[in-house]
Structure formats: C-alpha cells, structure tokens
Scaffold this motif. Structure first.
Motif, PDB file in Angstrom:
ATOM      1  N   ALA A  17       0.836  -1.203   0.000  1.00 46.13           N
ATOM      2  CA  ALA A  17       0.000   0.000   0.000  1.00 46.13           C
ATOM      3  C   ALA A  17       0.871   1.253   0.000  1.00 46.13           C
ATOM      4  O   ALA A  17       0.562   2.234  -0.694  1.00 46.13           O
ATOM      5  CB  ALA A  17      -0.940  -0.010   1.199  1.00 46.13           C
ATOM      6  N   THR A  20       2.211   1.738  -3.439  1.00 41.55           N
ATOM      7  CA  THR A  20       1.147   2.266  -4.299  1.00 41.55           C
ATOM      8  C   THR A  20       0.959   3.754  -4.091  1.00 41.55           C
ATOM      9  O   THR A  20       0.795   4.508  -5.055  1.00 41.55           O
ATOM     10  CB  THR A  20      -0.175   1.515  -4.027  1.00 41.55           C
ATOM     11  N   ILE A  21       0.977   4.193  -2.840  1.00 35.79           N
ATOM     12  CA  ILE A  21       0.823   5.628  -2.554  1.00 35.79           C
ATOM     13  C   ILE A  21       1.982   6.417  -3.154  1.00 35.79           C
ATOM     14  O   ILE A  21       1.775   7.453  -3.793  1.00 35.79           O
ATOM     15  CB  ILE A  21       0.716   5.869  -1.036  1.00 35.79           C
ATOM     16  N   SER A  24       1.630   6.506  -6.916  1.00 38.73           N
ATOM     17  CA  SER A  24       0.504   7.347  -7.329  1.00 38.73           C
ATOM     18  C   SER A  24       0.828   8.824  -7.200  1.00 38.73           C
ATOM     19  O   SER A  24       0.494   9.625  -8.078  1.00 38.73           O
ATOM     20  CB  SER A  24      -0.740   7.009  -6.493  1.00 38.73           C
ATOM     21  N   ALA A  41      -6.663   5.291  -5.879  1.00 36.27           N
ATOM     22  CA  ALA A  41      -5.626   4.353  -5.439  1.00 36.27           C
ATOM     23  C   ALA A  41      -5.006   4.798  -4.120  1.00 36.27           C
ATOM     24  O   ALA A  41      -4.756   3.977  -3.232  1.00 36.27           O
ATOM     25  CB  ALA A  41      -4.552   4.225  -6.507  1.00 36.27           C
ATOM     26  N   ILE A  42      -4.782   6.096  -3.982  1.00 39.58           N
ATOM     27  CA  ILE A  42      -4.224   6.626  -2.736  1.00 39.58           C
ATOM     28  C   ILE A  42      -5.198   6.409  -1.586  1.00 39.58           C
ATOM     29  O   ILE A  42      -4.814   5.970  -0.499  1.00 39.58           O
ATOM     30  CB  ILE A  42      -3.864   8.116  -2.895  1.00 39.58           C
ATOM     31  N   SER A  45      -5.386   2.708  -0.691  1.00 39.60           N
ATOM     32  CA  SER A  45      -4.147   2.288  -0.037  1.00 39.60           C
ATOM     33  C   SER A  45      -4.092   2.789   1.406  1.00 39.60           C
ATOM     34  O   SER A  45      -3.673   2.050   2.302  1.00 39.60           O
ATOM     35  CB  SER A  45      -2.937   2.797  -0.811  1.00 39.60           C
ATOM     36  N   THR A  48      -6.375   0.647   3.358  1.00 40.77           N
ATOM     37  CA  THR A  48      -5.747  -0.662   3.575  1.00 40.77           C
ATOM     38  C   THR A  48      -4.763  -0.601   4.733  1.00 40.77           C
ATOM     39  O   THR A  48      -4.737  -1.495   5.583  1.00 40.77           O
ATOM     40  CB  THR A  48      -5.031  -1.130   2.298  1.00 40.77           C
ATOM     41  N   ILE A  49      -3.966   0.458   4.770  1.00 34.45           N
ATOM     42  CA  ILE A  49      -2.990   0.595   5.854  1.00 34.45           C
ATOM     43  C   ILE A  49      -3.708   0.692   7.199  1.00 34.45           C
ATOM     44  O   ILE A  49      -3.319   0.028   8.168  1.00 34.45           O
ATOM     45  CB  ILE A  49      -2.083   1.820   5.616  1.00 34.45           C
TER      46      ILE A  49
END
Length: 67
Positions: A17, A20-21, A24, A41-42, A45, A48-49
């Motif tokens: 994640a 991904t951040i 992004s 996406a941010i 993510s 998710t964190i």
C-alpha cells in the motif's frame, strides 16, 4: 498456522500500500491525466494501511490476552 500467515501478510499488505501511494503521488506530480484513478488508489491504499494496522493490533492483543 493462521496467525503465522496473518503475521506475514499484514506487513506485506502495508508495504504494498505504501508503494502504491508513493507511485501514485509520483504519477500525479508528473501529470499523466488519470488523477481520479490515482486519488482513488491513494485513498484505497490509505484505508488498507488503517485496516491492516487495526487488524494486526487486534490479533496481537487477542493473542497476548490483553484485549
């Protein structure tokens, strides 16, 4: 067994994640024209964190008996 798998997957999910951040944000700064998808996406993510951290804390508290 399940807690061992969770102990491995939780940090992996958090690291992915974070990657991904970072990716992004780099693409947003570059200006690729896909801002909506990158912001999504941010946000996903970050969620998710938060969820994986909370799950890791909950499992750790349950395992140690401090819950």
């Amino acid at each position: 067994m399940a807690s061992a798998v969770g102990a491995l997957l939780t940090p992996l999910a958090i690291v992915l994640a974070l990657i991904t951040i970072i990716a992004s944000v780099a693409l947003l700064r570059k200006g690729t024209g896909h801002a909506k998808f990158l912001w999504a996406a941010i946000a996903l993510s970050a969620a998710t964190i938060l969820v994986m951290t909370a799950a890791g804390i909950a499992v750790g508290m349950t395992t140690t008996g401090t819950a």
